[in-house]
Design an enzyme around this catalytic site. Structure first.
Site: not given
Ligand SMILES: Cc1cc2nc3c(=O)[nH]c(=O)nc-3n(C[C@H](O)[C@H](O)[C@H](O)COP(=O)(O)OP(=O)(O)OC[C@H]3O[C@@H](n4cnc5c(N)ncnc54)[C@H](O)[C@@H]3O)c2cc1C
Ligand SMILES: Cc1cc2nc3c(=O)[nH]c(=O)nc-3n(C[C@H](O)[C@H](O)[C@H](O)COP(=O)(O)OP(=O)(O)OC[C@H]3O[C@@H](n4cnc5c(N)ncnc54)[C@H](O)[C@@H]3O)c2cc1C
Ligand SMILES: Cc1cc2nc3c(=O)[nH]c(=O)nc-3n(C[C@H](O)[C@H](O)[C@H](O)COP(=O)(O)O)c2cc1C
Ligand SMILES: Cc1cc2nc3c(=O)[nH]c(=O)nc-3n(C[C@H](O)[C@H](O)[C@H](O)COP(=O)(O)O)c2cc1C
Ligand code: FES
Ligand code: FES
Lengths: 306, 251, 306, 251
Positions: C74, C132, C135, C170, C198, C248, C270-271
């Site tokens: 993404n 975060n 990213c 994170k 990610t 993850g 998440g995903t």
């Protein structure tokens, strides 16, 4: 299709001429012989044989393998009989295979790397070595050399002095800045870089509450790593002038073409050989068909094209 | 290969009969195939499965499979007429020479590689007895097939059929005159180790078929090694059959 | 099973008490509301809402997503309406959801991070933030903070001064030494670390000869990354004293348990929410069943057990 | 959902009829479902597919699907009696109010979301004409279904059926008296953009259904955005149907 329209698949890596960009990755193709029943291995662009060290290594304890989503972890740990055995026993068997037979070289110390490389330098039919500074599966050395620029430079420079044919350095993906690593080894005299080696990973058997590998962590390979490998190849191809060899999760011609579009001059097929021992000729054919469909006369036209 | 039939033996086991397009190569007892698993979300590698039986006349081979995880589950759903990709025959084999009165011991699906062996021994006029063990009656597979080639002994943990207990607790091992001069076995490692100890005591031959985790099946990846007196050896090329004496920690 | 035998699923992260270790990962669960049709979201241990920045961001251009083997890339790029809009419009809607509502905070500069964190510090019903610094999808800042120790320390220390509730940092997996990064932010005052964000990846459309994402590279998530995430969680859990939140590629209870055995006190999903919007309650139930099967009275008994 | 039937229309297209265990929720024309793809090696995410038609009486919905890649291929192999997991209904809808004489334009499988719309418009006594375009006759799907609710016009690139050319080259657009007051369309983006230009020229309403790449389908991931006059909007929640005037670069 008439023959005169067949695209030219030939690529060059340092002093090597590859009849096509498809090679096999170290540790996944034995010494080539294991696959001779499945296809004519001399049709390959090159074969990178097993990781070879100064002396015999037993490798890690069993279990050494775990399956993961779209991938596998391995912890073989450079099991091999050592460079002298390679020269006396294996070299005579494989030296007349009509493709580039390249030896993957590993060690725990720079001296061990130097010793192996110097001996391989004397072998007529070994036109190149691939310096493995990225094996995540041995305690001493291996990956440690490939995760800091100074040590990568040190080992590459040392080998460059004793090895006079094509020197490929295989990079570890377990780093913050892969382009920097590639530039470092380019500066130290590498003729080419290959990437990626395996990503360091892990898997646990939740019922037994134990890691699935004897070494706890191991190297992740297969389609799962392809997006990361492709990104790194793209970053490195932009950063260096030497040819880049791309690998990591290539299962078919489409995957191979992704790497070439991202900037790889040649590619290696690893884990895919386990799923289909005859996958390499299919990849070569698929690249050929792609070039015809896209009206390219020469495979070099698509390298770095995105 | 074409799937000639897929027979569910019960909810846990099934028997596949497969036919290659070309003539079958020579297959030795104890050899295995690397079977591709299609259409499975999480099964990426091939699965090693022993050749259960070979029929050169009809050009078919049989696989006897236990449903363990996703790979074998998917395989159990394959239908007559479907096709299946196999790399075979792989590995070494049980040795059929030198034996005269042989005990085959299979734990559950461990009997898979023993049927073809039983038949070849029988055809060589070697006396064959097969001891099959399982948790319960549903784990005792193909006893009638084995009876074609000799006596069949059975143990189950719940005594639902045969003697109660583990295979190694079968009365045959306690009899004064243990008549066998060799044991050939496949099954859970603790079972095979116990048999190896018995063989050692009795000073008879014992060959075991290992089921190490495999990636390639052809000696290329070095993932499937077993520790032997001569260092790590690949189970897929130097095995799956080993004389227990070769294996470290087995005697 | 009698009720008195039900295992205690409660875990603690800094000042937070989680009714169970299952949280949802930032950017994959909206503000929670999107999932209210699928299950009672107050049954979650916590919800990490979307990445919030100082001012409104449009995010990256379409296309922002590509599917990969067992994963997805993404390149959303922190699209959000900014912290002021969060406080005025979103906070009132979500503040009474009966679970830990945690805001994921991003910025391009340390000042932006400080500004967002200070404002969130004032919100009664937000008991924690997740910083975060990882990213991969924005040019300025983001991952850059998370890939070098000094900058990770700088941003964490700055936030620690202005943010007085639970501070989770994170981490980015795109680093050579994840344990070192974790120790750095622990030293700088983090109450907990969560990982992984990610992995930087890429995919190419070979027919169009163009990257599949508008930003060329993007963030890889899903089961493909699980072995890497698990390895990093294990490395970090050994290295730090603060609780570790693992994520993850968690798709089911077995995956969640792997992370907990490797040392994670809590986990994020998440995903997997995209594949099954009601996956989280199944994971909670699955952990519960596992504890019963393994005769554990308390989920804390399995944390780090391998 | 239970698969009531799976009908192959030809080698490229198939029609699924599905029945949920419970009563169907209210579904609006233009809405879609996120369909789980089981047993596919490389298809990880759900696939968005429009609701093609709804039958409240029999409690079924239809999906009209083109085989594109692995996901739709797997779906084409599903059998009567199998079950399929859908998250639905998702997204906004075509607006059926305010129109009086409507042209529906579908490019290939783009007609999928238009059948249910055609029926609802027809039931509201709004005049419906459907223009279907494709490369060849095999891309012209379900024309008879659409004829139930009004006239059907056809174009194909090879003139195997209907007029030759693209949908936008159909003679209806050249006639002096273009009778329609609104265009509703779904299909390839260049086609929809060309229709939007025509609508703009004629100053009539035009609603387009976008097929952006989706991960979640429920507004959680922000992957499916389209650039609008009010910034990026999610196609899955604010769409898939947009008035072309909202979309940047469309007018
Ligand atoms: C040479 C050889 C011959 C075999 N012959 C037979 C046979 O004839 N019939 C039969 O039913 N089974 C046989 N097996 C075991 C069979 O390969 C495994 O049961 C199968 O791979 C499990 O796959 P799965 O996807 O169903 O389970 P998975 O979900 O992959 O695994 C479940 C568990 O099965 C075990 N397993 C997985 N892969 C292997 C493997 N390669 N070897 C051993 N255990 C494994 C592991 O403990 C794993 O945790 C043989 C194994 C080997 C190595
Ligand atoms: C709201 C919506 C409604 C749709 N309705 C229908 C319908 O009713 N019938 C129908 O046949 N198709 C419809 N589509 C398109 C359909 O989702 C894709 O054809 C399908 O996802 C392709 O999946 P695959 O695995 O077969 O192909 P893949 O191998 O995944 O992809 C092949 C190519 O298909 C395209 N594609 C993949 N995913 C999508 C996606 N999410 N949206 C658009 N294109 C995609 C990409 O260009 C990709 O390169 C719709 C899409 C959306 C977003
Ligand atoms: C079983 C196995 C053994 C490997 N052994 C070596 C090795 O000896 N030397 C080396 O440089 N790489 C080794 N590798 C890494 C591969 O050469 C390759 O870099 C990696 O697997 C990624 O490619 P793939 O995804 O195509 O397999 C090994 C990989 C596997 C799976
Ligand atoms: C679409 C998408 C958007 C994301 N947005 C954010 C974000 O805003 N902030 C953040 O810290 N992580 C974000 N992430 C990363 C996830 O929170 C998580 O770290 C990562 O996806 C790995 O977990 P998973 O494999 O379970 O998805 C995003 C991930 C995805 C897939
Ligand atoms: S399985 Fe690869 S060497 Fe045995
Ligand atoms: S697909 Fe996730 S927000 Fe639209």
């Amino acid at each position: 299709m008439e023959l005169k329209n067949m695209p030219d698949l030939c690529v060059k890596i340092g002093g090597l001429v590859l009849k096509n960009p498809v090679m096999t990755a170290s540790g996944t193709f034995g010494y080539g012989e294991e696959f001779a029943d499945f296809f004519d291995i001399s049709t390959l662009g090159g074969i990178i044989v097993k990781g070879t060290t100064g002396s015999k290594r037993e490798g890690n304890a069993y279990p050494r393998m775990a399956e993961t989503p779209s991938g596998m972890l391995n912890a073989v740990g450079l099991q091999n009989k050592g460079v002298d055995n390679f020269i006396s026993d294996i070299y005579p068997r494989i030296k007349d295979i009509n493709t580039n037979m390249i030896v993957n070289v590993s060690g725990s110390t720079i001296d061990e790397y130097i010793m192996v490389a110097s001996k391989l330098n004397e072998l007529d039919k070994i036109p190149a070595i691939e310096l493995n500074i990225s094996c995540p599966n041995v305690k001493e050395g291996g990956m440690a050399f490939g995760t800091s620029c100074p040590s990568a430079i040190a080992v590459t420079e040392a080998i460059r002095k004793v090895y006079h044919k094509t020197l490929i350095v295989k990079l570890s993906p377990n780093v913050t800045n892969i382009a920097e690593m590639a530039k470092a080894v380019e500066g130290a005299g590498a003729d080419s870089v290959s990437l990626i080696n395996t990503l360091l990973g892990m898997a646990i058997d939740i019922e037994r509450q134990k890691p699935l590998l004897s070494t706890i962590t191991g190297g992740l390979s297969g389609p799962a790593v392809k997006p990361v490998a492709l990104r790194m190849v793209w970053q490195v191809a932009k950063a260096v002038k030497i040819p880049v060899i791309g690998l990591g999760g290539i299962m078919n011609a489409a995957d191979a073409i992704e790497f070439m579009l991202a900037g790889a001059t040649a590619i290696q097929v690893g884990t895919a050989n386990f799923i289909d021992p005859a996958v390499c000729p299919k990849i070569i054919d698929g690249i050929n068909d792609y070039l015809i469909r896209h009206r390219n006369n020469n495979v070099n036209e698509i390298i770095g094209k995105i | 290969m074409k799937v000639v039939s897929n027979k569910n033996l019960n909810t846990k086991y099934f028997l596949l009969t497969l036919q290659p397009p070309d003539n079958m190569p020579v297959i030795l007892p104890g050899q295995f195939a690397q079977v591709e698993i299609k259409d499975a979300k999480n099964t990426f590698l091939r699965r090693p499965l022993s050749v259960h039986d070979v029929d050169y006349k009809n050009n078919t081979i049989k696989l006897l499979v236990q449903i363990i995880g996703e790979g074998t589950k998917k395989l159990s759903e394959i239908k007559e007429g479907d096709s299946l990709n196999l790399v075979y025959p792989l590995g070494n084999s049980f040795s059929t020479s030198g034996a005269d009165n042989v005990l085959l011991v299979g734990g559950g699906c461990g009997i898979a590689p023993l049927l073809y062996l039983a038949r070849l021994l029988f055809e060589k006029n070697i006396k064959v007895t097969t001891l099959i063990g399982g948790s319960s009656e549903s784990d005792i597979l193909e006893a009638d097939e084995y009876r074609k080639y000799g006596d069949v002994l059975i143990t189950t943990l719940d005594a639902s059929i045969g003697e109660k207990g583990l295979v190694t607790q079968h009365s045959v091992f306690n009899s004064d005159k243990f008549p066998y001069t060799a044991i050939y076995t496949c099954g859970p490692e603790p079972m095979m180790k116990a048999l190896a100890r018995i063989a050692k005591e009795m000073n008879i031959r014992c060959e075991v078929s290992l089921e190490n985790m495999m990636a390639c099946g052809i000696g290329a990846c070095l993932c499937c090694v077993v520790d032997t007196n001569e260092g790590n050896k690949c189970t897929c090329t130097k095995g799956p059959v080993f004389n227990y004496k070769e294996l470290k920690g087995w005697s």
